[in-house]
Design a protein around this motif. Structure first.
Motif, short mmCIF file in Angstrom:
data_model
loop_
_atom_site.label_atom_id
_atom_site.label_comp_id
_atom_site.label_asym_id
_atom_site.label_seq_id
_atom_site.Cartn_x
_atom_site.Cartn_y
_atom_site.Cartn_z
N UNK A 5 6.36 -10.17 -19.35
CA UNK A 5 7.12 -8.96 -19.14
C UNK A 5 6.28 -7.72 -18.90
N UNK A 6 4.97 -7.86 -18.81
CA UNK A 6 4.10 -6.70 -18.61
C UNK A 6 3.49 -6.73 -17.21
N UNK A 7 3.20 -5.56 -16.70
CA UNK A 7 2.53 -5.45 -15.40
C UNK A 7 1.04 -5.70 -15.64
N UNK A 8 0.39 -6.53 -14.81
CA UNK A 8 -1.05 -6.75 -14.99
C UNK A 8 -1.82 -5.45 -14.79
N UNK A 48 -10.91 2.44 -4.15
CA UNK A 48 -11.61 2.86 -5.38
C UNK A 48 -10.72 3.72 -6.27
N UNK A 49 -9.72 4.35 -5.68
CA UNK A 49 -8.91 5.30 -6.42
C UNK A 49 -7.53 4.80 -6.81
N UNK A 50 -7.19 3.58 -6.46
CA UNK A 50 -5.89 3.05 -6.86
C UNK A 50 -6.07 1.79 -7.69
N UNK A 51 -5.10 1.52 -8.51
CA UNK A 51 -5.16 0.34 -9.37
C UNK A 51 -4.40 -0.80 -8.72
N UNK A 52 -4.95 -1.29 -7.64
CA UNK A 52 -4.32 -2.37 -6.89
C UNK A 52 -5.40 -3.18 -6.20
N UNK A 53 -5.31 -4.47 -6.30
CA UNK A 53 -6.19 -5.35 -5.54
C UNK A 53 -5.48 -5.79 -4.27
N UNK A 54 -6.24 -6.18 -3.27
CA UNK A 54 -5.65 -6.65 -2.02
C UNK A 54 -6.30 -7.97 -1.63
N UNK A 55 -5.48 -8.93 -1.28
CA UNK A 55 -5.95 -10.19 -0.73
C UNK A 55 -5.20 -10.37 0.58
N UNK A 56 -5.92 -10.64 1.63
CA UNK A 56 -5.31 -10.75 2.95
C UNK A 56 -5.30 -12.20 3.40
N UNK A 57 -4.18 -12.63 3.95
CA UNK A 57 -4.04 -14.00 4.43
C UNK A 57 -3.63 -13.98 5.90
#
Length: 94
Positions: A5-8, A48-57
């Motif tokens: 129930x929590x956001x990573x 660098x300034x946001x709390x988000x990772x990106x994976x591209x497919x």
């Protein structure tokens, strides 16, 4: 549930592209193209300034019906609202 129930701490966005070069530089933050290096710098700065990772497919061209429909209109010059309405009627899942 996976996260109880929590956001990573750093969620990961899966971005889909039909461009193999875009997939490569999105995942590696690098390119041999001198033209694209400024874009990579901007992208890296944003990340660098946001709390988000990106994976591209990669989406194969034959499977890329939705994106092609959006990015390659048969009628150009339509007002945005009209174009958006057409897209949503054609692809109700959006």
């Amino acid at each position: 549930s996976l996260f109880c129930g929590q956001v990573p701490l750093k969620p990961v966005l899966l971005a889909m592209t039909d461009n193999v070069s875009a997939k490569s530089w999105t995942n590696k933050f690098g390119t041999k193209s001198h033209t694209a290096q400024n874009l990579i710098c901007l992208y890296a700065s944003i990340m660098r300034h946001i709390r988000l990772g990106v994976n591209c497919s990669h989406i194969k061209g034959s499977d890329n019906v939705l994106a092609d429909s959006i990015s390659r209109p048969t009628h150009t010059g339509l007002p945005l609202a009209t174009r958006a309405s057409q897209i949503f009627r054609k692809h109700p899942s959006l």
